[in-house]
Design an enzyme around this catalytic site. Structure first.
Site, PDB file in Angstrom:
ATOM      1  N   ASP A 160      17.483  13.792 -32.064  1.00  0.00           N
ATOM      2  CA  ASP A 160      17.085  14.185 -30.713  1.00  0.00           C
ATOM      3  C   ASP A 160      18.313  14.185 -29.788  1.00  0.00           C
ATOM      4  O   ASP A 160      18.645  13.181 -29.179  1.00  0.00           O
ATOM      5  CB  ASP A 160      16.030  13.173 -30.224  1.00  0.00           C
ATOM      6  CG  ASP A 160      15.488  13.542 -28.872  1.00  0.00           C
ATOM      7  OD1 ASP A 160      15.773  14.658 -28.405  1.00  0.00           O
ATOM      8  OD2 ASP A 160      14.778  12.708 -28.287  1.00  0.00           O
ATOM      9  N   CYS A 203      39.444  18.014 -24.734  1.00  0.00           N
ATOM     10  CA  CYS A 203      40.027  18.390 -26.031  1.00  0.00           C
ATOM     11  C   CYS A 203      39.221  19.487 -26.697  1.00  0.00           C
ATOM     12  O   CYS A 203      37.982  19.438 -26.710  1.00  0.00           O
ATOM     13  CB  CYS A 203      40.056  17.146 -26.935  1.00  0.00           C
ATOM     14  SG  CYS A 203      40.629  17.488 -28.606  1.00  0.00           S
ATOM     15  N   ASP A 204      39.910  20.454 -27.253  1.00  0.00           N
ATOM     16  CA  ASP A 204      39.254  21.506 -28.035  1.00  0.00           C
ATOM     17  C   ASP A 204      39.695  21.333 -29.486  1.00  0.00           C
ATOM     18  O   ASP A 204      40.866  21.582 -29.820  1.00  0.00           O
ATOM     19  CB  ASP A 204      39.682  22.885 -27.492  1.00  0.00           C
ATOM     20  CG  ASP A 204      39.088  24.032 -28.303  1.00  0.00           C
ATOM     21  OD1 ASP A 204      38.381  23.764 -29.297  1.00  0.00           O
ATOM     22  OD2 ASP A 204      39.343  25.195 -27.934  1.00  0.00           O
ATOM     23  N   TYR A 214      26.318  27.110 -40.854  1.00  0.00           N
ATOM     24  CA  TYR A 214      26.279  25.690 -40.457  1.00  0.00           C
ATOM     25  C   TYR A 214      26.212  24.809 -41.707  1.00  0.00           C
ATOM     26  O   TYR A 214      26.962  23.842 -41.843  1.00  0.00           O
ATOM     27  CB  TYR A 214      25.053  25.454 -39.554  1.00  0.00           C
ATOM     28  CG  TYR A 214      24.926  24.050 -39.018  1.00  0.00           C
ATOM     29  CD1 TYR A 214      25.587  23.673 -37.846  1.00  0.00           C
ATOM     30  CD2 TYR A 214      24.128  23.103 -39.655  1.00  0.00           C
ATOM     31  CE1 TYR A 214      25.452  22.384 -37.333  1.00  0.00           C
ATOM     32  CE2 TYR A 214      23.987  21.814 -39.157  1.00  0.00           C
ATOM     33  CZ  TYR A 214      24.650  21.460 -37.993  1.00  0.00           C
ATOM     34  OH  TYR A 214      24.519  20.182 -37.485  1.00  0.00           O
ATOM     35  N   CYS A 215      25.322  25.173 -42.663  1.00  0.00           N
ATOM     36  CA  CYS A 215      25.199  24.406 -43.917  1.00  0.00           C
ATOM     37  C   CYS A 215      26.536  24.394 -44.663  1.00  0.00           C
ATOM     38  O   CYS A 215      26.970  23.341 -45.162  1.00  0.00           O
ATOM     39  CB  CYS A 215      24.133  25.012 -44.831  1.00  0.00           C
ATOM     40  SG  CYS A 215      22.461  24.817 -44.230  1.00  0.00           S
ATOM     41  N   ALA A 216      27.182  25.560 -44.732  1.00  0.00           N
ATOM     42  CA  ALA A 216      28.466  25.641 -45.451  1.00  0.00           C
ATOM     43  C   ALA A 216      29.498  24.740 -44.790  1.00  0.00           C
ATOM     44  O   ALA A 216      30.257  24.027 -45.464  1.00  0.00           O
ATOM     45  CB  ALA A 216      28.965  27.089 -45.459  1.00  0.00           C
ATOM     46  N   SER A 217      29.515  24.738 -43.447  1.00  0.00           N
ATOM     47  CA  SER A 217      30.505  23.899 -42.751  1.00  0.00           C
ATOM     48  C   SER A 217      30.257  22.422 -43.055  1.00  0.00           C
ATOM     49  O   SER A 217      31.196  21.655 -43.276  1.00  0.00           O
ATOM     50  CB  SER A 217      30.461  24.170 -41.234  1.00  0.00           C
ATOM     51  OG  SER A 217      29.277  23.652 -40.642  1.00  0.00           O
TER      52      SER A 217
HETATM   53  N1  LIG Z   1      21.326  16.973 -33.507  1.00  0.00           N
HETATM   54  C1  LIG Z   1      21.112  17.065 -34.817  1.00  0.00           C
HETATM   55  O1  LIG Z   1      19.976  17.285 -35.279  1.00  0.00           O
HETATM   56  C2  LIG Z   1      22.221  16.867 -35.773  1.00  0.00           C
HETATM   57  C3  LIG Z   1      23.552  16.972 -35.392  1.00  0.00           C
HETATM   58  N2  LIG Z   1      24.532  16.809 -36.315  1.00  0.00           N
HETATM   59  C4  LIG Z   1      25.940  16.908 -35.943  1.00  0.00           C
HETATM   60  O2  LIG Z   1      26.205  15.867 -35.017  1.00  0.00           O
HETATM   61  C5  LIG Z   1      27.348  16.208 -34.238  1.00  0.00           C
HETATM   62  C6  LIG Z   1      27.027  15.942 -32.794  1.00  0.00           C
HETATM   63  O3  LIG Z   1      26.024  16.847 -32.390  1.00  0.00           O
HETATM   64  P1  LIG Z   1      24.890  16.537 -31.315  1.00  0.00           P
HETATM   65  O4  LIG Z   1      25.153  15.259 -30.627  1.00  0.00           O
HETATM   66  O5  LIG Z   1      23.611  16.766 -31.957  1.00  0.00           O
HETATM   67  O6  LIG Z   1      25.105  17.771 -30.354  1.00  0.00           O
HETATM   68  P2  LIG Z   1      25.725  17.866 -28.908  1.00  0.00           P
HETATM   69  O7  LIG Z   1      25.745  19.319 -28.600  1.00  0.00           O
HETATM   70  O8  LIG Z   1      25.057  16.953 -27.981  1.00  0.00           O
HETATM   71  O9  LIG Z   1      27.206  17.307 -29.141  1.00  0.00           O
HETATM   72  C7  LIG Z   1      28.225  18.090 -29.672  1.00  0.00           C
HETATM   73  C8  LIG Z   1      29.460  17.885 -28.805  1.00  0.00           C
HETATM   74  O10 LIG Z   1      30.545  18.616 -29.375  1.00  0.00           O
HETATM   75  C9  LIG Z   1      31.271  19.148 -28.296  1.00  0.00           C
HETATM   76  N3  LIG Z   1      32.080  20.275 -28.719  1.00  0.00           N
HETATM   77  C10 LIG Z   1      31.665  21.518 -29.052  1.00  0.00           C
HETATM   78  N4  LIG Z   1      32.711  22.292 -29.337  1.00  0.00           N
HETATM   79  C11 LIG Z   1      33.819  21.527 -29.202  1.00  0.00           C
HETATM   80  C12 LIG Z   1      35.210  21.765 -29.373  1.00  0.00           C
HETATM   81  N5  LIG Z   1      35.675  22.976 -29.739  1.00  0.00           N
HETATM   82  N6  LIG Z   1      36.062  20.759 -29.171  1.00  0.00           N
HETATM   83  C13 LIG Z   1      35.608  19.547 -28.782  1.00  0.00           C
HETATM   84  N7  LIG Z   1      34.312  19.260 -28.579  1.00  0.00           N
HETATM   85  C14 LIG Z   1      33.432  20.247 -28.801  1.00  0.00           C
HETATM   86  C15 LIG Z   1      30.201  19.550 -27.291  1.00  0.00           C
HETATM   87  O11 LIG Z   1      30.730  19.764 -25.992  1.00  0.00           O
HETATM   88  C16 LIG Z   1      29.244  18.383 -27.385  1.00  0.00           C
HETATM   89  O12 LIG Z   1      29.558  17.364 -26.453  1.00  0.00           O
HETATM   90  C17 LIG Z   1      27.643  17.679 -34.563  1.00  0.00           C
HETATM   91  O13 LIG Z   1      28.710  17.725 -35.498  1.00  0.00           O
HETATM   92  C18 LIG Z   1      26.356  18.158 -35.210  1.00  0.00           C
HETATM   93  O14 LIG Z   1      26.579  19.242 -36.076  1.00  0.00           O
HETATM   94  C19 LIG Z   1      24.263  16.471 -37.616  1.00  0.00           C
HETATM   95  C20 LIG Z   1      22.977  16.344 -38.033  1.00  0.00           C
HETATM   96  C21 LIG Z   1      21.858  16.527 -37.149  1.00  0.00           C
HETATM   97  C1  LIG Z   2      18.231  24.189 -38.597  1.00  0.00           C
HETATM   98  C2  LIG Z   2      19.346  23.221 -38.691  1.00  0.00           C
HETATM   99  C3  LIG Z   2      19.358  22.142 -37.658  1.00  0.00           C
HETATM  100  C4  LIG Z   2      20.714  21.585 -37.510  1.00  0.00           C
HETATM  101  C5  LIG Z   2      20.753  20.130 -37.233  1.00  0.00           C
HETATM  102  C6  LIG Z   2      21.238  19.343 -38.400  1.00  0.00           C
HETATM  103  O1  LIG Z   2      22.420  19.192 -38.596  1.00  0.00           O
HETATM  104  C7  LIG Z   2      20.326  18.768 -39.331  1.00  0.00           C
HETATM  105  C8  LIG Z   2      19.073  19.119 -39.424  1.00  0.00           C
HETATM  106  C9  LIG Z   2      18.230  18.635 -40.452  1.00  0.00           C
HETATM  107  C10 LIG Z   2      17.180  19.318 -40.905  1.00  0.00           C
HETATM  108  C11 LIG Z   2      16.839  20.609 -40.411  1.00  0.00           C
HETATM  109  C12 LIG Z   2      15.998  21.408 -41.019  1.00  0.00           C
HETATM  110  C13 LIG Z   2      15.624  22.660 -40.413  1.00  0.00           C
HETATM  111  C14 LIG Z   2      15.043  23.631 -41.070  1.00  0.00           C
HETATM  112  C15 LIG Z   2      14.489  24.880 -40.467  1.00  0.00           C
HETATM  113  O2  LIG Z   2      15.268  25.453 -39.485  1.00  0.00           O
HETATM  114  C16 LIG Z   2      14.197  25.894 -41.534  1.00  0.00           C
HETATM  115  O3  LIG Z   2      15.426  26.366 -42.052  1.00  0.00           O
HETATM  116  C17 LIG Z   2      13.330  25.292 -42.582  1.00  0.00           C
HETATM  117  C18 LIG Z   2      13.073  26.316 -43.652  1.00  0.00           C
HETATM  118  C19 LIG Z   2      12.299  25.753 -44.784  1.00  0.00           C
HETATM  119  C20 LIG Z   2      10.843  25.753 -44.441  1.00  0.00           C
HETATM  120  O4  LIG Z   2      10.307  26.828 -44.192  1.00  0.00           O
HETATM  121  O5  LIG Z   2      10.260  24.678 -44.472  1.00  0.00           O
END
Ligand SMILES: NC(=O)C1=CN([C@@H]2O[C@H](COP(=O)(O)OP(=O)(O)OC[C@H]3O[C@@H](n4cnc5c(N)ncnc54)[C@H](O)[C@@H]3O)[C@@H](O)[C@H]2O)C=CC1
Ligand SMILES: CCCCCC(=O)/C=C/C=C\C=C\C=C\[C@@H](O)[C@@H](O)CCCC(=O)O
Length: 229
Positions: free
Chosen positions: A158, A34-35, A122-125
Site C-alpha cells: 500500500d 538524486c536521479d 517491470y517483471c524483467a527489471s
Molecule cells: N508498491 C508495491 O506494490 C511494490 C513496490 N515495489 C518496489 O518498491 C520500490 C518503492 O516503491 P513504492 O514505495 O511502492 O513507490 P513510490 O512511488 O512511493 O516510491 C518510489 C520512489 O522512487 C522515486 N523515484 C522514481 N524515479 C526516480 C529516479 N529516477 N531517481 C530517484 N528516485 C526516483 C519516486 O520519486 C518515489 O519517491 C520500487 O522499487 C517498487 O518497484 C516492489 C514490490 C511491490
Molecule cells: C501489476 C504489478 C504491480 C507492481 C507492484 C509490485 O512490484 C508487486 C506486485 C505484486 C503482485 C501483483 C500482481 C498483479 C497482477 C495483475 O496486475 C495481473 O497481472 C494479474 C494477472 C493474473 C490474473 O489474471 O490473475
C-alpha cells in the site's frame, strides 16, 4: 548515532518527508535530490553523503516505478539504477579500499519471480535485480570488501506507486490491462512496515548475505529457494 540521507528525484516529497522525520530525529536526517538514471547525479549524491557523514554503512536501493509505456526506461530506472547506485556505493564502502563494509539492500518485487502479463518490462527489471543481487553476493571477493547484498521481493504494498497507477485509470498505459491491475490492487496489500521489518532483519542478520526475501500477505517472510545447477 544513526545518520540518514534520503535521496529521491522528487525534491518536494523528499523535503517534506525529511522535515517530518526531523521533528523526531532533528538534524540526523538530510535530503539530497538524486536521479538514479543519471551517473553524475548518483556520484554527486553518494559523494555528498560520504563527505557529510564520513562513511556509508547501509544503502536502501529502492527507487522504482511502473511504466509499461516506456519499457526501456523501466529497465534503466528499476535495474540499471540499482546497479549504478551499487557500483558507486561500493567505491566508498569496500573494506579493502578505505571503507568499513556494510550492506546494500535492493528492492526487487514478487513480480521478479512470478510473471505478470500486465507488466512484462517491470517483471524483467525486477528479475534482473534478483539476479544481480544473488550474483554479487556469491563473489568470493566478499572476504576483502565485506559488503553484503540482499533484495526484497514484496507482493503488492500500500504505497503511492499503486495509487498513482490507479489514479491514472490506464490513460498513460503504466500497465497493459488496467482492469486486471485494479482487480489485483483491491486484494489485501502489505503495509510498508512489513517490508521495513524485513529490511531491518537483513541489516542485523549477517548470515543472510545474498538472500532474496519473499514478503507477502499470505505468510511470514521467507528466503526464496532457487534451483541449484
Ligand atoms: N508498491 C508495491 O506494490 C511494490 C513496490 N515495489 C518496489 O518498491 C520500490 C518503492 O516503491 P513504492 O514505495 O511502492 O513507490 P513510490 O512511488 O512511493 O516510491 C518510489 C520512489 O522512487 C522515486 N523515484 C522514481 N524515479 C526516480 C529516479 N529516477 N531517481 C530517484 N528516485 C526516483 C519516486 O520519486 C518515489 O519517491 C520500487 O522499487 C517498487 O518497484 C516492489 C514490490 C511491490
Ligand atoms: C501489476 C504489478 C504491480 C507492481 C507492484 C509490485 O512490484 C508487486 C506486485 C505484486 C503482485 C501483483 C500482481 C498483479 C497482477 C495483475 O496486475 C495481473 O497481472 C494479474 C494477472 C493474473 C490474473 O489474471 O490473475
Amino acid at each position: 548515532m544513526q545518520l540518514v540521507i534520503i535521496a529521491d528525484i522528487d525534491a518536494a516529497k523528499g523535503t517534506s518527508t525529511t522535515s517530518e522525520l526531523a521533528t523526531e530525529y532533528a538534524d540526523n536526517v538530510t535530503f539530497i535530490e538524486c536521479d538514479v538514471t543519471n551517473q553524475e547525479s548518483v556520484e554527486d549524491t553518494l559523494g555528498k553523503a560520504k563527505d557529510t557523514y564520513g562513511r556509508l554503512d547501509i544503502i536502501s536501493n529502492n527507487a522504482g516505478a511502473m511504466m509499461e509505456n516506456d519499457p526501456i526506461g523501466t529497465i534503466n530506472l528499476n535495474l540499471c539504477g540499482v546497479i549504478r547506485v551499487a557500483a558507486v556505493a561500493m567505491s566508498y564502502m569496500r573494506a579493502d579500499k578505505g571503507g568499513s563494509g556494510g550492506i546494500i539492500i535492493n528492492t526487487a518485487s514478487l513480480t521478479g519471480v512470478k510473471p505478470s502479463y500486465n507488466c512484462p518490462a517491470y517483471c524483467a527489471s525486477k528479475s534482473g535485480v534478483i539476479g544481480f543481487t544473488r550474483s554479487f553476493a556469491m563473489n568470493p571477493d566478499f572476504d576483502l570488501h565485506k559488503v553484503r547484498m540482499n533484495c526484497l521481493c514484496p507482493g503488492m504494498v500500500d504505497t503511492p506507486m499503486i495509487q498513482g497507477v490507479l489514479d491514472e485509470d490506464g490513460k498513460e498505459g503504466r500497465v497493459l490491462n488496467f482492469d486486471r491491475f485494479r482487480y489485483a490492487a483491491n486484494l489485501p496489500q502489505l503495509k510498508p512496515s512489513a517490508v521495513a521489518d524485513v529490511f531491518i532483519d537483513l541489516v542485523e542478520n549477517e548470515s543472510k548475505n545474498g538472500a532474496a526475501m519473499l514478503i507477502t500477505v499470505e505468510g511470514p517472510p521467507r528466503d526464496i529457494e532457487f534451483p541449484i545447477y
